[in-house]
Design a protein around this motif. Structure first.
Motif, short mmCIF file in Angstrom:
data_model
loop_
_atom_site.label_atom_id
_atom_site.label_comp_id
_atom_site.label_asym_id
_atom_site.label_seq_id
_atom_site.Cartn_x
_atom_site.Cartn_y
_atom_site.Cartn_z
N HIS A 1 0.89 -0.80 0.17
CA HIS A 1 -0.25 0.09 -0.23
C HIS A 1 1.13 1.66 -0.23
O HIS A 1 0.58 2.25 -0.70
N ARG B 1 3.77 6.16 -4.89
CA ARG B 1 4.82 6.01 -6.27
C ARG B 1 6.22 5.78 -6.29
O ARG B 1 6.96 6.55 -6.79
N ARG C 1 4.98 11.54 -9.71
CA ARG C 1 5.15 10.71 -8.83
C ARG C 1 5.18 11.92 -7.06
O ARG C 1 4.58 11.00 -6.01
N ASP C 2 4.19 12.87 -8.07
CA ASP C 2 3.98 13.81 -7.04
C ASP C 2 5.24 13.76 -5.75
O ASP C 2 4.97 13.91 -4.82
N ARG D 1 2.97 1.35 -3.63
CA ARG D 1 1.82 2.13 -4.56
C ARG D 1 0.93 3.30 -3.85
O ARG D 1 0.66 4.61 -5.60
N HIS D 2 1.08 4.26 -2.88
CA HIS D 2 0.50 5.21 -2.75
C HIS D 2 1.77 6.12 -2.80
O HIS D 2 1.40 7.66 -3.19
N TRP E 1 10.88 4.96 -1.03
CA TRP E 1 10.06 5.80 -0.07
C TRP E 1 10.50 6.00 1.25
O TRP E 1 10.13 7.27 1.68
#
Length: 936
Positions: free
Chosen positions: A206, A212, A450-451, A209-210, A219
């Motif tokens: 999770h 990106r 990817r924000d 994925r969020h 991450w």
């Protein structure tokens, strides 16, 4: 002190309670998790003994640790590291980071035997919080460093014997593959301070994925490292405690994993309370450095006022050796499941944090490979600690803080883009300035997709691969590897001479005459002129022993060999990579104080293994004589080989036994006046053993023709010595007579053995081969017969000319429609089953066949040429030519007459009768000679 924190996180609790009621179907489960996390943070923050949560190899943790140590200046530092590794930490100043502290046990007592050898490593880099704590404690007077984690022995005591725990590398697709650098830690169990990775697979998926991102390292870099790089102490502590509590509460309920985690926390708090009670230290003057996962603990033993009901189990009888081994960024990434290049990126970010924040890090005095930080560190260390103030809620503001784009990062990205294009050109890529612009813009584009507020090194890596590499790699390095090198590369540590175990130092001292920098990584060429410099003979002995003890790439001979009974070498040439394989050399020091002792122990251990074969034990005898020149050890191992041979039921090791026995016999016959007793007993016992096993080996489907041929080779080549020691040749004849193989190759091998024993003549063997070639049903299997004849060259080497004859007859007699499909089978059979014997066949063929092509038409094979005198010797009649032959050789005639029991009576030369009168005078002799001539 806990009362001062009451109400600190009330506002955050209210927000989380409202969020749980709004987004969940029922507020109970989610509310319990969210409020429980806040409770864990509040409990840890209110503990009188300050808890400092860290993540392993995190630049943010290292920066916060250096800052906090200079502010608080604790007198006692409790560190989450195996307590038995404490004596090694002072040796870090003699090393170049990264290195790993290792505990090693080659022999286990109290653990399953198949676990051996046991190894535990704890890697240490400069950009790690634990190194900052170690450097501060060791170089600051009056500060005590206490390691409080379970011992290396307990690490394996608490492991399940069923199957090992899955590591993070098992689930990380980006984890680096095993190689020279990634294998520096071997198969060791890693001790990681701050194991901050979700153990709940769905949670990690999770987040990735969020977020990106492709892997966990990216991450963590984006959402934890960068925001915490400039955070103050309270914010850093609360955020790390929040993350640790979140991952802990959402971890799957694996009973074994949960039990180990909680036992570690009970162990550490029990050790700290005992130390506080024994030393009388004030908890306010102490600092507890541990992983954020363990900082948010809920065990009853938590805190200085926790319960004391945990009993620490005693250690096993396993003897642990401790030392420092070289490590590398790639080895750390491979062992702990990090993405390739993440530790190098962390090192780069560590340097940026120090430059941006102005924090002065700690480093051990005399530390090799570490940049000097100037005198600011000493001044900063003297700054008094500020007055402690109650901690405020920093989580609410931090979680709402938006990311800010730093202009300096854009300048850095531009420099990266120019540098990667320059590196790509040097490695054969057709890169230009346009590619640098493309990499720059693509990095910003990927970050936006990817924000992300600013591109990360991982965005830059993807952009460089996309814009420069395209579809081909012109050199040996791809763009991904070039980016890793540009970001700092894979730094490989080194253990200094003073920190090496006695064996490794002894090796360096004994090889000092070579004049090489043995600690240097890479391959170095050593030239030994032993004839001109006799003192180099000792270096040669050391190198040959190291070759048998270390992996293949560490010590490799280029010129020269070490055999049994050979002349002393005059010159040798070696490729040495002892610096690259420093870990293996250090681990040899855990087994003994000299390489001779280690080699002797290994030979004994190999020979004494329950699964050892006679061939294996004979190999240790050869090594004992070749490397140690020890007849005492050879006698001991040879006796063991005799015992193993008696109990063997298979013939798998027969080829190796034959080779080794021949080698040892040749050595002792040239170097010793008499053969040793164990070798004579081995030959005698082996002769009887293989005679007994021979009939079963011929019919056993698992026994190969090579193994049966080696058995016959042992019996025929050792026959003379065995008979002189009391063996009976009849046993061999009976064994051959009782053998009835069904395999074609073994049948041909049996025929060769019968020829050697005289039970079959060459003419009869030739007739059998001719019958095989004349039978159309047997032709497809004829290559198998040739394979058997080829392997028969081992026990019966005088059949080489006959094998050439058999192959030649096949090529000469078979028609093309039969020969051409059959030829590939013949070639593959000869190549696969008898590659080492094929040169004998080729040499014999070169001797028999003519050397010139024009002589081939008139050439007659020697097996087709008939001797002229043969018919006269085989005539059974007693005509005039037979009488002339008897008269020409009277002694032979007298001997034959005496053999037949007749009195030889010859007439005088004057009264020489005719042949008929002589035959009539001696009818018995005439009849006997006629029979004798008929037989011959």
């Amino acid at each position: 002190m806990s009362s001062s924190h009451e109400g600190t996180f009330d506002a955050l609790r209210s927000q989380l309670r409202e969020a749980a009621a709004s987004f969940a179907d029922g507020p109970d489960a989610l509310q319990g998790i969210l409020l429980g996390i806040v409770d864990d943070v509040d409990r840890a923050v209110g503990e009188p003994l300050e808890i400092f949560p860290v993540c392993h190899h995190s630049p943010a943790s290292a920066t916060a640790m250096a800052r906090r140590l200079r502010e608080k200046q604790p007198k006692v530092v409790y560190l989450e590291l195996c307590e038995d590794m404490a004596p090694l930490l002072t040796e870090l100043r003699n090393c170049r980071l990264p290195v790993a502290v290792q505990a090693f046990a080659s022999e286990v007592k109290g653990f399953p035997a198949d676990w051996a050898p046991l190894s535990v490593v704890a890697p240490i880099t400069e950009a790690s919080a634990e190194y900052q704590a170690i450097a501060y404690a060791l170089d600051t007077p009056g500060v005590e460093l206490v390691l409080v984690d379970r011992s290396s022995d307990h690490v394996f005591q608490w492991q399940e014997a069923a199957e090992p725990e899955p590591t993070a590398a098992d689930a990380d697709a980006e984890a680096p593959t095993a190689g020279e650098e990634t294998a520096l830690h071997g198969d060791a169990v890693g001790v990681e301070i701050g194991d901050l990775r979700p153990r709940f697979a769905e949670l990690e998926e999770h987040l990735l994925r969020h977020g990106r991102v492709r892997h966990w390292s990216e991450w963590w870099h984006q959402y934890v490292e960068l925001p915490l790089g400039d955070a103050d102490h309270d914010t850093y502590r609360q955020v790390m405690l929040l993350i640790g509590s979140l991952f802990r509460r959402l971890a799957p309920g694996d009973p074994h994993r949960v039990r180990v985690d909680e036992d570690r926390e009970r162990y550490m708090w029990t050790r700290m309370r005992r130390h506080l009670a024994a030393s009388g230290a004030d908890p306010a003057d102490c600092l507890y450095v541990c992983g954020a996962f363990h900082a948010a603990s809920r065990v009853a033993e938590f805190g200085v006022h926790g319960s004391d009901g945990f009993e620490i189990s005693p250690r096993t009888d396993t003897v642990w050796q401790h030392g420092l081994i070289p490590s590398s960024h790639a080895a750390i990434e491979a062992q702990f499941g990090l993405a390739g290049g993440s530790v190098s990126i962390a090192a780069t970010l560590w340097a940026k944090n120090l430059k941006r924040t102005g924090v002065q890090p700690f480093q051990l005095a005399g530390q090799a490979g570490v940049k000097k930080r100037g005198k600011a560190g000493a001044k900063a260390a003297a700054v008094p600690a500020p007055t402690a103030a109650p901690a405020a809620d920093q989580l609410s503001g931090f979680l709402r803080r938006p990311p800010v784009l730093d202009r300096l990062d854009e300048d850095e990205l531009l420099g990266w883009s120019v540098e990667i294009v320059r590196a790509a050109r040097r490695n054969g890529y057709l890169a230009s300035t346009a590619d640098a612009i493309a990499v720059f813009e693509t990095s910003i584009l990927l970050a936006g997709l990817r924000d992300r507020a600013k591109p990360t090194p991982y965005d830059f890596l993807d952009a460089a691969v996309t814009c420069i590499e395209k579809d081909a790699v012109p050199g040996r390095r791809d763009v991904r590897r070039l980016v890793e090198i540009m970001m700092g590369g894979d730094r490989i540590g080194q253990v200094g001479y003073d920190a090496l175990p006695p064996l490794a130092r002894d090796v360096h001292d004994r090889l000092a005459a070579l004049g090489l920098k043995l600690e240097q990584r890479g391959v170095q060429r050593a030239l030994l002129d032993i004839a001109g410099q006799p003192e180099l003979a000792g270096c040669s002995d050391v190198l040959w022993m190291l070759r048998s003890l270390l992996p293949g790439g560490a010590v490799r001979p280029i010129m020269g060999e070490r055999g049994l009974g050979g002349p002393p070498p005059l010159q040798e040439s070696w490729d040495l990579a002892l610096g690259t394989h420093q870990r293996e050399l250090i681990q040899l020091g855990y087994e003994g104080v000299s390489i001779e002792q280690v080699l002797e122990q290994r030979l004994r251990r190999t020979a004494g293994h329950p699964q050892a074969t006679a061939a294996t034990v004979l190999g240790t005898v050869e090594d004992a004589l070749r490397y140690l020149r020890s007849n005492r050890l050879a006698q001991e191992l040879g006796t063991r080989a005799l015992d193993v041979l008696v109990t063997e039921r298979g013939v798998d090791g027969a080829p190796e036994v034959l080779r080794l026995v021949r080698t040892l016999l040749a050595h002792y016959r040239t170097a010793e006046p008499v053969l040793p007793g164990w070798l004579e007993s081995f030959v005698k016992t082996g002769y009887a053993h293989y005679c007994t096993r021979l009939p079963m080996a011929f019919t056993d489907e698992d026994a190969t023709v090579r193994q049966v041929g080696a058995m016959l080779g042992f019996l025929f080549s050792m026959e003379g010595l065995a008979l002189s020691l009391g063996c009976d040749r009849t046993q061999l004849e009976l064994a051959v007579a009782q053998s009835h193989p069904t395999d074609q190759a073994k049948t041909a091998l049996l025929w060769a053995g019968q020829v050697q024993l005289g039970a079959l003549t060459r003419q009869e063997l030739r007739e059998r081969c001719d019958a095989l070639l004349a039978n159309p049903l047997v032709l497809p299997a004829y290559p198998r017969y040739l394979s058997g004849f080829l392997h028969a060259l081992e026990p019966v080497p005088n059949l080489t000319d006959f094998v050439v004859e058999a192959v030649s007859n096949a090529f000469g007699r078979l028609p093309d429609p039969v020969l051409l499909p059959w030829l590939p089978t013949l070639i593959t059979t000869l190549r696969g089953d008898g590659a080492e014997l094929a040169p004998l066949l080729i040499r014999e063929a070169g001797r028999i066949f003519p050397g010139r092509l024009d002589a081939l038409d008139s050439w007659v094979p020697p097996w087709l040429a008939q001797p002229a005198a043969a018919p006269a010797l085989r005539r059974p009649s007693g005509g005039p030519r037979g009488l002339a032959l008897l008269a020409a050789h009277p002694a032979a005639c007298d001997a034959a007459a005496q053999l037949l029991g007749c009195e030889p009576v010859w007439l005088s030369p004057v009264d020489e009768p005719s042949g008929a009168v002589l035959l009539a005078a001696h009818p018995e002799t005439a009849v006997a000679l006629g029979r004798l001539l008929t037989i011959r």
